[in-house]
Design an enzyme around this catalytic site. Structure first.
Site, PDB file in Angstrom:
ATOM      1  N   ALA A 250      37.182  31.221  31.926  1.00 31.81           N
ATOM      2  CA  ALA A 250      37.638  31.260  31.405  1.00 31.81           C
ATOM      3  C   ALA A 250      39.089  31.407  31.998  1.00 31.81           C
ATOM      4  CB  ALA A 250      38.083  32.566  30.787  1.00 31.81           C
TER       5      ALA A 250
ATOM      6  N   LYS B   8      30.697  36.520  26.168  1.00 33.02           N
ATOM      7  CA  LYS B   8      29.377  37.254  26.465  1.00 33.02           C
ATOM      8  C   LYS B   8      28.632  37.557  25.681  1.00 33.02           C
ATOM      9  CE  LYS B   8      29.795  37.390  31.089  1.00 33.02           C
ATOM     10  NZ  LYS B   8      29.065  35.844  32.074  1.00 33.02           N
TER      11      LYS B   8
ATOM     12  N   THR C 192      33.351  40.127  43.802  1.00 30.86           N
ATOM     13  CA  THR C 192      33.378  38.892  43.499  1.00 30.86           C
ATOM     14  C   THR C 192      34.314  37.931  43.612  1.00 30.86           C
ATOM     15  OG1 THR C 192      32.904  38.480  41.600  1.00 30.86           O
ATOM     16  CG2 THR C 192      30.590  39.327  42.516  1.00 30.86           C
TER      17      THR C 192
ATOM     18  N   TYR D 191      39.718  41.494  29.768  1.00 32.14           N
ATOM     19  CA  TYR D 191      38.854  41.397  29.417  1.00 32.14           C
ATOM     20  C   TYR D 191      38.574  39.807  28.333  1.00 32.14           C
ATOM     21  CZ  TYR D 191      33.630  39.772  30.894  1.00 32.14           C
ATOM     22  OH  TYR D 191      32.957  38.865  31.138  1.00 32.14           O
TER      23      TYR D 191
ATOM     24  N   ALA E 219      34.717  35.843  41.458  1.00 28.23           N
ATOM     25  CA  ALA E 219      35.332  35.996  39.577  1.00 28.23           C
ATOM     26  C   ALA E 219      35.912  37.559  39.459  1.00 28.23           C
ATOM     27  CB  ALA E 219      33.954  35.717  38.942  1.00 28.23           C
TER      28      ALA E 219
ATOM     29  N   VAL F 155      28.818  22.149  34.989  1.00 28.65           N
ATOM     30  CA  VAL F 155      28.467  22.171  33.258  1.00 28.65           C
ATOM     31  C   VAL F 155      29.237  22.060  32.330  1.00 28.65           C
ATOM     32  CG1 VAL F 155      26.845  24.243  34.069  1.00 28.65           C
ATOM     33  CG2 VAL F 155      29.378  24.893  33.370  1.00 28.65           C
TER      34      VAL F 155
ATOM     35  N   SER G 160      28.758  36.129  45.906  1.00 30.93           N
ATOM     36  CA  SER G 160      28.785  35.819  44.504  1.00 30.93           C
ATOM     37  C   SER G 160      27.506  36.494  44.361  1.00 30.93           C
ATOM     38  CB  SER G 160      28.149  34.322  44.538  1.00 30.93           C
ATOM     39  OG  SER G 160      29.056  33.345  44.639  1.00 30.93           O
ATOM     40  N   ILE G 161      26.678  37.037  42.930  1.00 27.94           N
ATOM     41  CA  ILE G 161      26.241  37.544  42.597  1.00 27.94           C
ATOM     42  C   ILE G 161      24.481  36.892  42.568  1.00 27.94           C
ATOM     43  CG2 ILE G 161      24.418  38.579  40.542  1.00 27.94           C
ATOM     44  CD1 ILE G 161      27.464  39.578  39.211  1.00 27.94           C
TER      45      ILE G 161
HETATM   46  P1  NAD Z   1      31.800  34.008  41.151  1.00 22.12           P
HETATM   47  O1  NAD Z   1      33.051  33.405  41.243  1.00 22.12           O
HETATM   48  O2  NAD Z   1      30.988  34.216  42.751  1.00 22.12           O
HETATM   49  O3  NAD Z   1      30.708  33.321  40.456  1.00 22.12           O
HETATM   50  C1  NAD Z   1      31.318  32.522  38.942  1.00 22.12           C
HETATM   51  C2  NAD Z   1      30.745  30.673  39.326  1.00 22.12           C
HETATM   52  O4  NAD Z   1      30.874  30.371  38.115  1.00 22.12           O
HETATM   53  C3  NAD Z   1      31.014  30.123  40.580  1.00 22.12           C
HETATM   54  O5  NAD Z   1      29.765  30.022  41.642  1.00 22.12           O
HETATM   55  C4  NAD Z   1      31.977  29.275  40.287  1.00 22.12           C
HETATM   56  O6  NAD Z   1      31.713  27.884  40.753  1.00 22.12           O
HETATM   57  C5  NAD Z   1      30.748  29.210  38.412  1.00 22.12           C
HETATM   58  N1  NAD Z   1      31.470  27.769  37.746  1.00 22.12           N
HETATM   59  C6  NAD Z   1      32.750  28.120  36.869  1.00 22.12           C
HETATM   60  N2  NAD Z   1      32.543  27.329  36.633  1.00 22.12           N
HETATM   61  C7  NAD Z   1      31.822  26.625  36.722  1.00 22.12           C
HETATM   62  C8  NAD Z   1      31.575  24.515  35.904  1.00 22.12           C
HETATM   63  N3  NAD Z   1      32.024  24.309  34.979  1.00 22.12           N
HETATM   64  N4  NAD Z   1      30.182  24.121  36.277  1.00 22.12           N
HETATM   65  C9  NAD Z   1      29.660  25.054  37.761  1.00 22.12           C
HETATM   66  N5  NAD Z   1      29.626  26.361  37.739  1.00 22.12           N
HETATM   67  C10 NAD Z   1      30.797  26.962  37.484  1.00 22.12           C
HETATM   68  O7  NAD Z   1      32.009  35.455  40.488  1.00 22.12           O
HETATM   69  P2  NAD Z   1      30.065  36.648  40.031  1.00 22.12           P
HETATM   70  O8  NAD Z   1      30.986  37.816  39.480  1.00 22.12           O
HETATM   71  O9  NAD Z   1      28.851  36.272  41.082  1.00 22.12           O
HETATM   72  O10 NAD Z   1      29.393  35.987  39.090  1.00 22.12           O
HETATM   73  C11 NAD Z   1      28.242  35.468  38.414  1.00 22.12           C
HETATM   74  C12 NAD Z   1      28.396  35.413  37.097  1.00 22.12           C
HETATM   75  O11 NAD Z   1      28.135  37.402  36.544  1.00 22.12           O
HETATM   76  C13 NAD Z   1      29.222  35.458  35.672  1.00 22.12           C
HETATM   77  O12 NAD Z   1      28.486  34.919  34.840  1.00 22.12           O
HETATM   78  C14 NAD Z   1      29.587  37.042  35.487  1.00 22.12           C
HETATM   79  O13 NAD Z   1      30.569  37.226  34.124  1.00 22.12           O
HETATM   80  C15 NAD Z   1      28.506  38.096  35.757  1.00 22.12           C
HETATM   81  N6  NAD Z   1      29.027  39.238  35.686  1.00 22.12           N
HETATM   82  C16 NAD Z   1      30.057  39.592  36.905  1.00 22.12           C
HETATM   83  C17 NAD Z   1      30.384  40.400  37.270  1.00 22.12           C
HETATM   84  C18 NAD Z   1      31.103  40.979  38.253  1.00 22.12           C
HETATM   85  O14 NAD Z   1      31.819  42.059  38.143  1.00 22.12           O
HETATM   86  N7  NAD Z   1      31.162  40.373  39.069  1.00 22.12           N
HETATM   87  C19 NAD Z   1      29.900  41.282  36.105  1.00 22.12           C
HETATM   88  C20 NAD Z   1      29.010  41.441  35.357  1.00 22.12           C
HETATM   89  C21 NAD Z   1      28.890  39.853  34.842  1.00 22.12           C
HETATM   90  O1  0WE Z   2      32.697  37.894  33.981  1.00 20.86           O
HETATM   91  C1  0WE Z   2      33.710  38.644  34.882  1.00 20.86           C
HETATM   92  C2  0WE Z   2      34.262  37.951  35.276  1.00 20.86           C
HETATM   93  C3  0WE Z   2      34.099  35.955  34.383  1.00 20.86           C
HETATM   94  C4  0WE Z   2      35.984  35.215  34.727  1.00 20.86           C
HETATM   95  C5  0WE Z   2      36.605  35.536  36.178  1.00 20.86           C
HETATM   96  C6  0WE Z   2      37.502  34.759  36.316  1.00 20.86           C
HETATM   97  C7  0WE Z   2      38.405  35.021  37.314  1.00 20.86           C
HETATM   98  C8  0WE Z   2      39.055  33.327  38.359  1.00 20.86           C
HETATM   99  C9  0WE Z   2      35.892  34.135  33.707  1.00 20.86           C
HETATM  100  N1  0WE Z   2      36.559  32.962  34.008  1.00 20.86           N
HETATM  101  C10 0WE Z   2      37.647  33.463  35.622  1.00 20.86           C
HETATM  102  N2  0WE Z   2      39.130  32.548  35.748  1.00 20.86           N
HETATM  103  C11 0WE Z   2      39.839  32.790  36.892  1.00 20.86           C
HETATM  104  O2  0WE Z   2      40.655  31.662  36.683  1.00 20.86           O
HETATM  105  N3  0WE Z   2      33.437  40.204  35.268  1.00 20.86           N
HETATM  106  C12 0WE Z   2      32.497  40.956  34.185  1.00 20.86           C
HETATM  107  C13 0WE Z   2      33.904  40.268  36.316  1.00 20.86           C
HETATM  108  C14 0WE Z   2      35.322  40.988  35.608  1.00 20.86           C
HETATM  109  O3  0WE Z   2      36.219  40.045  35.411  1.00 20.86           O
HETATM  110  C15 0WE Z   2      37.239  41.167  34.245  1.00 20.86           C
HETATM  111  C16 0WE Z   2      36.941  42.315  34.346  1.00 20.86           C
HETATM  112  C17 0WE Z   2      35.459  42.298  35.037  1.00 20.86           C
HETATM  113  C18 0WE Z   2      34.588  43.333  35.263  1.00 20.86           C
HETATM  114  C19 0WE Z   2      38.167  40.161  33.921  1.00 20.86           C
HETATM  115  C20 0WE Z   2      39.009  41.626  32.994  1.00 20.86           C
HETATM  116  C21 0WE Z   2      38.968  42.772  33.022  1.00 20.86           C
HETATM  117  C22 0WE Z   2      37.394  43.653  33.970  1.00 20.86           C
END
Ligand code: NAD
Ligand code: 0WE
Length: 267
Positions: A95, A164, A195, A157, A197, A65, A19-20
């Site tokens: 989502a 976002k 990650t 996305y 997500a 949340v 996770s980030i």
């Molecule tokens: P991650 O799956 O490790 O983290 C997402 C978190 O959201 C999880 O810990 C999950 O438990 C939490 N979450 C979802 N629904 C929730 C709820 N109802 N209540 C509380 N927590 C909830 O993935 P990540 O990539 O580390 O995502 C962290 C953030 O970084 C997100 O906002 C994501 O959009 C953003 N982000 C991710 C990327 C990427 O490529 N991975 C890039 C840019 C931004």
């Molecule tokens: O913000 C994100 C991902 C957020 C996310 C991911 C999931 C996967 C599992 C939100 N909701 C869900 N719901 C699930 O059921 N990112 C920035 C990572 C990401 O997700 C993408 C991307 C990138 C980059 C989805 C489509 C295209 C690019």
């Protein structure tokens, strides 16, 4: 002594060690911060307890949340452990998976739109609001995580991009509403990182491949790089920065035509 020593930070959104939020927690720990964590459900509790423990934290509290009670209780509990809070880190997005596939208009629904905006944007305002009482009389900050899909269309996305965009507007409005209390509000817009997500997202691998070709640094970014920027933004070193979206994306968003892709065409 690190640049966050003595700072008390709540980190929300750790799911596992990819996770980030975990990269941010480690970076802040290296800089001397004291940490607390939230987890959304019992399934994730033991993992967050374990990871938090590795950084010397035993303040691990539940918060889904989508629940106002959970959010209010979270900050009540923090108030029992700490005399105040210096930073809130929000790394939460959701989502419906079906809406992260196909064209935007084919996949979007009224319920899915509301859910994505509720969890991915409104929750930052709700948590910010609930954190205010603990942030009085100190120089504090709030930080969230965004993605380029907020400002440019991105295949698949979809509704997350709109959520976002709302989150980034939230950063500006929250910054304005709490600036006079010496509270700063910022976001990091991170490049794609593998990650939880990102797992199961269609074509994520080829997206990363394209990203590496376009980004000036020629590679993806890491949770450590996002973590170090987060640590900076939540520290007094960033005391003049608020309402800002900082890109940690190896330069990807700054490129119009990439050298590497042009050479591929002309060779
Ligand atoms: P991650 O799956 O490790 O983290 C997402 C978190 O959201 C999880 O810990 C999950 O438990 C939490 N979450 C979802 N629904 C929730 C709820 N109802 N209540 C509380 N927590 C909830 O993935 P990540 O990539 O580390 O995502 C962290 C953030 O970084 C997100 O906002 C994501 O959009 C953003 N982000 C991710 C990327 C990427 O490529 N991975 C890039 C840019 C931004
Ligand atoms: O913000 C994100 C991902 C957020 C996310 C991911 C999931 C996967 C599992 C939100 N909701 C869900 N719901 C699930 O059921 N990112 C920035 C990572 C990401 O997700 C993408 C991307 C990138 C980059 C989805 C489509 C295209 C690019």
């Amino acid at each position: 002594m690190g640049f966050l020593s003595g700072k008390k930070v709540l980190i929300c959104g750790i799911a596992n060690n990819r996770s980030i939020a975990w990269g941010i927690a480690q970076a802040m720990h290296r800089q001397g911060a004291e940490l607390a964590f939230s987890y959304p459900n019992d399934k994730l509790k033991s993992r967050v307890v374990d990871l938090g423990g590795q950084l010397g934290s035993d303040i691990i509290l539940p918060c889904d949340v989508t629940s106002d009670d959970d959010i209010n209780n979270l900050f009540l509990e923090i108030g029992k452990h700490w005399d105040g809070l210096d930073a809130l880190v929000h790394c939460i997005a959701f989502a419906n998976r079906e809406e992260l596939d196909g064209t935007y208009l084919d996949s979007v629904t009224r319920e899915g739109f509301a859910l994505a905006h509720d969890i991915s944007s409104y929750s930052f305002s709700a948590m910010g609001k609930a954190a205010l009482p603990l942030m009085q009389g100190r120089a504090t900050s709030m930080l969230t995580l965004s993605y380029l899909g907020a400002v440019r269309s991105m295949p698949n996305y979809n509704v997350m991009g709109l959520a976002k965009a709302s989150l980034e507007a939230n950063v500006r409005y929250m910054a304005q509403s709490v600036g006079s209390q010496n509270i700063r509000v910022n976001a990091i817009s991170a490049g794609p990182i593998r990650t939880l997500a990102a797992s199961g997202i269609k074509n994520f691998r080829s997206m990363l491949g394209h990203f590496e070709k376009v980004a000036p640094l020629g590679r993806a970014v890491t949770i450590d790089e996002v973590g170090n920027t987060a640590a900076f933004l939540c520290s007094d070193l960033a005391s003049g920065i608020t309402g800002e979206i900082t890109y940690v994306d190896a330069g990807f968003s700054t490129v119009s035509l990439s050298d590497r892709l042009l050479h591929e065409q002309t060779q």
